[in-house]
Scaffold this motif. Structure first.
Motif, short mmCIF file in Angstrom:
data_model
loop_
_atom_site.label_atom_id
_atom_site.label_comp_id
_atom_site.label_asym_id
_atom_site.label_seq_id
_atom_site.Cartn_x
_atom_site.Cartn_y
_atom_site.Cartn_z
N LEU A 1 0.68 -1.21 -0.06
CA LEU A 1 -0.10 0.03 0.01
C LEU A 1 1.01 1.20 -0.06
CD1 LEU A 1 -2.72 -0.92 2.66
CD2 LEU A 1 -2.95 -1.17 0.26
N GLY A 2 2.11 1.24 0.31
CA GLY A 2 2.90 2.45 0.57
C GLY A 2 3.03 2.58 1.95
N LEU A 3 4.07 3.42 2.32
CA LEU A 3 4.38 3.77 3.81
C LEU A 3 3.30 4.33 4.57
CD1 LEU A 3 8.22 4.87 3.31
CD2 LEU A 3 7.21 2.64 3.82
N ASP A 4 2.82 5.41 3.97
CA ASP A 4 1.63 5.92 4.76
C ASP A 4 0.51 5.01 5.03
OD1 ASP A 4 1.03 5.95 2.13
OD2 ASP A 4 0.47 8.21 1.97
N LEU A 5 -0.18 4.54 3.91
CA LEU A 5 -1.25 3.74 4.31
C LEU A 5 -0.75 2.41 4.87
CD1 LEU A 5 -3.30 4.06 0.78
CD2 LEU A 5 -3.80 5.06 2.87
N GLY A 6 0.19 1.78 4.58
CA GLY A 6 0.92 0.71 5.16
C GLY A 6 1.05 1.00 6.96
N LEU A 7 1.37 2.15 7.21
CA LEU A 7 1.49 2.39 8.82
C LEU A 7 0.20 2.46 9.35
CD1 LEU A 7 3.20 3.19 11.08
CD2 LEU A 7 2.89 5.51 10.40
N ALA A 8 -0.94 3.21 8.70
CA ALA A 8 -2.11 3.14 9.06
C ALA A 8 -2.50 1.75 9.31
CB ALA A 8 -3.11 3.88 8.21
N ALA A 9 -2.55 0.70 8.34
CA ALA A 9 -3.01 -0.47 8.30
C ALA A 9 -2.44 -1.42 9.47
CB ALA A 9 -3.00 -1.33 7.00
N GLY A 10 -1.14 -1.08 9.75
CA GLY A 10 -0.53 -1.90 10.70
C GLY A 10 -0.76 -1.29 11.99
N VAL A 11 -1.14 -0.09 12.19
CA VAL A 11 -1.62 0.28 13.59
C VAL A 11 -3.15 -0.18 13.85
CG1 VAL A 11 -2.34 2.40 14.92
CG2 VAL A 11 -0.17 2.38 13.56
N GLY A 12 -3.81 -0.12 12.99
CA GLY A 12 -5.20 -0.94 12.73
C GLY A 12 -5.37 -2.13 13.08
N PHE A 13 -4.33 -3.08 12.41
CA PHE A 13 -4.25 -4.51 12.73
C PHE A 13 -3.70 -4.54 14.34
CE2 PHE A 13 -2.04 -8.50 12.72
CZ PHE A 13 -3.08 -9.47 12.25
N GLU A 14 -2.86 -3.94 14.69
CA GLU A 14 -2.29 -4.10 16.12
C GLU A 14 -3.40 -3.75 17.06
OE1 GLU A 14 1.71 -2.25 18.15
OE2 GLU A 14 0.29 -0.87 17.47
N LEU A 15 -4.11 -2.69 16.92
CA LEU A 15 -5.18 -2.44 17.69
C LEU A 15 -6.33 -3.35 17.62
CD1 LEU A 15 -6.10 1.48 17.34
CD2 LEU A 15 -4.54 0.29 19.26
N LEU A 16 -6.45 -4.29 16.80
CA LEU A 16 -7.64 -5.31 16.39
C LEU A 16 -7.16 -6.51 17.26
CD1 LEU A 16 -10.15 -5.96 14.95
CD2 LEU A 16 -8.58 -7.17 13.18
N THR A 17 -5.87 -6.72 17.15
CA THR A 17 -4.94 -7.81 17.93
C THR A 17 -5.46 -7.74 19.47
OG1 THR A 17 -2.82 -6.85 18.13
CG2 THR A 17 -3.12 -8.28 16.35
N VAL A 18 -5.44 -6.40 19.85
CA VAL A 18 -5.88 -6.15 21.43
C VAL A 18 -7.00 -6.48 21.67
CG1 VAL A 18 -5.95 -4.42 23.08
CG2 VAL A 18 -4.02 -4.21 21.49
N VAL A 19 -8.13 -6.16 20.56
CA VAL A 19 -9.33 -6.96 20.91
C VAL A 19 -9.27 -8.31 20.79
CG1 VAL A 19 -11.51 -6.78 19.98
CG2 VAL A 19 -10.32 -4.81 19.69
#
Length: 640
Positions: free
Chosen positions: A440-458
């Motif tokens: 996705l690129g660095l900007d969208l990739g970082l957002a996707a990574g943070v989103g997935f990380e928060l999802l793993t907390v759930v």
């Protein structure tokens, strides 16, 4: 009168102390500079400052290529942030300046707003494009600095905790791959446009291989030689760092040799290589950021602000622990915010800390940021006096030097196997963030990574790992029974552990796991015992009986339930909710698992285990340990 004077004096003293504390917090230099041991540290800081400054010059020139602006502007990025951080930073060992990942993120914003011109262009057009790109890079950097300063002023330095080490590692590894691909056009000297969009990495590779026959052989051979030499010498530095007084400055050596050969042999005219070209002597006047660029780059600015702070704070924390001093996350945000605001105003680009450059500053004996200040002096000398000596240097050499600094980030691939054994959630965060940033690129990739990380907390909270515990070592320790051999499980007692708060999202999961651990459904047992189906239906209708197992269902089938380890205030909350009745009582709650087990064994009194005889031989304390014969003993006596 005297009482009033004393009160006024105490109030004034408190204000002075508070003012001093605020000043020391805002200007950490006021804390460490008066304690500077001049005779012991100054020589180390001088050596470290010169070594770090030489590396900073070369990395500034090299990383400017990642931003897609003329190399000379990288010197500004290596100078102004260092000066500002000297006064406001709390770390004594990191080297502030360009960082390849941030440079690439700024470069993505630059290429999105000022893309390459397709086809032939005149020198005027090329100059205009460079000016526009410099303005974009400066404005994005200024905006990132504003974000960092605001976050620091709001005391939200804790935001870095949401960027886990596995996320940062996966993201920086993907960024390293982007850096490699972006530098290929300089190594092969090909005219490849930038693609700042999803799958842009693959489009860039497609363009490179589509023009591979146009490769400039002189640039390619030079780059390969530089890469091999740099990697070999860096490996020597790493293996023999305890025996070498200072690391071999291989970047400086190859740069001087390459620039000399290129000038002497006139590579630009004979082989048509791309060179650094004219470097502006002196500093340029500060400029105001472009508000239109601000509106177009809010996401880029925030991403750069967060990533830059996270990387710098992680490195600073490592050195603070090693050298036993504290750092302040909020003050670091303020320091980097001001550094990027000033750097952007003087046409620099985003600054953080380079891992390799910080390693040089610390390993050569740097004690404080005086070494950083001296490194800025070296950069200033190049800007004001000797920059013209680097004009014949090939851009392919700078590209090779940029790639030579990526070894540490590329070696992070090794973490996948370690994380898989350690924590599969962390491993999945690494892999998802890496793939997202690549695709996705660095900007969208970082957002996707943070989103997935928060999802793993759930996921961790909603689907925790439930275990059945057993007594270990015949004392008051209870662990997963699958992990130990020498265990003791009281007959008829099941210890079920649910390592997560119980709430609406995981209640069904909790009930399913509890039934699986116990081995039966209490509602079914109750139905078999009670033939009056109408009564059960009436209880269900009135809400007296749940269709899924709860505490009351277990109690009604003569299964005693005990709950341990609840947090403070939990029982008071249950009372307010009218949770307790004749079946569910406060006596079900215990402080520890061992207290509950002792209560069960003493209460049953041979009903559970015939070998157990709860007879006290003498006065003993309440701290019991399970004996090997099935009885209990304390530190002072025996119960059997």
């Amino acid at each position: 009168m005297s009482f009033l004077s004393v009160t006024t004096g105490n109030h004034l003293l408190r204000k002075i102390i508070k003012t001093k504390r605020i000043a020391l917090g805002l200007f950490p230099i006021a804390f460490w500079l008066p304690a500077y041991r001049f005779k012991d540290w100054i020589l180390n800081d001088i050596v470290s400052g010169i070594s770090t400054g030489l590396v900073a010059v070369l990395q500034g020139l090299a990383f400017a290529l990642l931003v897609n602006i003329p190399p000379g502007y990288g010197l500004y990025a290596a100078f102004f942030p260092v000066i500002i951080y000297f006064f406001f930073g709390s770390s004594r060992h990191i080297s502030v300046g360009p960082f390849p990942v941030l440079s690439l993120m700024v470069g993505d914003a630059v290429m999105r707003i000022v893309p390459d011109v397709v086809g032939n262009s005149t020198m005027v057009n090329s100059s205009t494009i460079d000016e526009q790109r410099v303005m974009v890079a400066a404005s994005v950097t200024f905006l990132a600095g504003i974000f960092q300063l605001l976050l620091g002023a709001l005391q939200v330095g804790f935001i870095v905790i949401y960027l886990s080490q596995s996320l940062i590692s996966g993201f920086t590894t993907a960024a390293a791959i982007h850096v490699v691909v972006s530098q290929l056009k300089f190594i092969f000297q090909l005219n490849v446009p930038g693609f700042n969009k999803p799958f842009g990495l693959f489009l860039t590779l497609e363009n490179i291989f589509g023009q591979i026959t146009k490769t400039n052989i002189a640039d390619l051979i030079t780059s390969l030689i530089i890469l091999v030499v740099v990697f070999v010498v860096k490996e020597i530095n790493s293996r023999y760092q305890t025996k070498l007084p200072v690391p071999i400055p291989i970047e400086l050596i190859v740069t001087v040799i390459a620039a000399g050969i290129s000038y002497a042999c006139n590579f630009k005219e004979i082989f048509g290589v791309a060179v650094v070209g004219k470097l502006e002597k002196g500093f340029q006047a500060p400029v105001a950021p472009d508000m239109e660029i601000f509106q177009s780059c809010i996401g880029d600015g925030f991403s750069i602000a967060i990533v830059g702070f996270a990387v710098a704070f992680s490195v600073a924390k490592v050195y603070s622990i090693k050298h036993d001093y504290s750092i302040d996350g909020n003050q670091e945000l303020v320091a980097f915010g001001l550094s990027n605001i000033v750097g952007g105003a003087f046409k620099g680009f985003a600054a953080s800390t380079s891992l390799s450059r910080s390693g040089v500053q610390e390993s050569t004996g740097g004690k404080t940021q005086i070494s950083g200040l001296l490194s800025a002096v070296i950069v200033m000398i190049v800007i004001l006096a000797i920059g013209h000596l680097l004009e014949p240097l090939q851009k392919s050499v700078l590209a090779a030097l940029a790639l030579g600094n990526l070894k540490g980030m590329l070696m992070q691939f090794k973490e996948i196997g370690i994380l898989w054994k350690k924590d599969k959630y962390d491993c999945s965060i690494w892999i998802v963030t890496f793939l997202a940033a690549i695709i996705l690129g660095l900007d969208l990739g970082l957002a996707a990574g943070v989103g997935f990380e928060l999802l793993t907390v759930v996921f961790r909270t909603q689907f925790p790992k439930c275990t059945v515990l057993a007594n270990i070592g015949r004392n008051d320790v209870y662990k997963n029974r699958k992990d130990y051999k020498d265990i003791y499980e009281p007959e008829g007692v099941m210890i079920f552990r649910f390592p997560s708060p119980i709430f609406f999202a995981n209640i069904s999961f909790f009930k399913d796991k509890l039934i699986a651990a116990v081995g039966f459904n209490p509602l079914r047992v109750l139905r078999k015992r009670n033939k009056a189906l109408r009564k059960i239906r009436r209880m269900l209708k009135n809400g007296e009986l749940q269709v899924t197992p709860t505490l009351k269902e277990f109690v009604r089938v003569d299964v005693d339930i005990y709950i341990v380890g609840v947090h403070d205030g939990f029982l008071e909350k249950l009372e307010r909710c009218e949770f307790f009745d004749e079946e569910v009582k406060q006596s079900m709650f215990f402080l520890t698992t061992h207290d509950a087990v002792l209560h069960i064994l003493l209460k049953k009194n041979l009903a559970i285990s015939p070998k157990f005889k709860p007879i006290k031989e003498k006065d003993i304390s309440d701290h019991y340990i399970i004996n090997t014969n099935g009885g209990l003993r304390s530190r002072e006596g025996m119960v059997r």
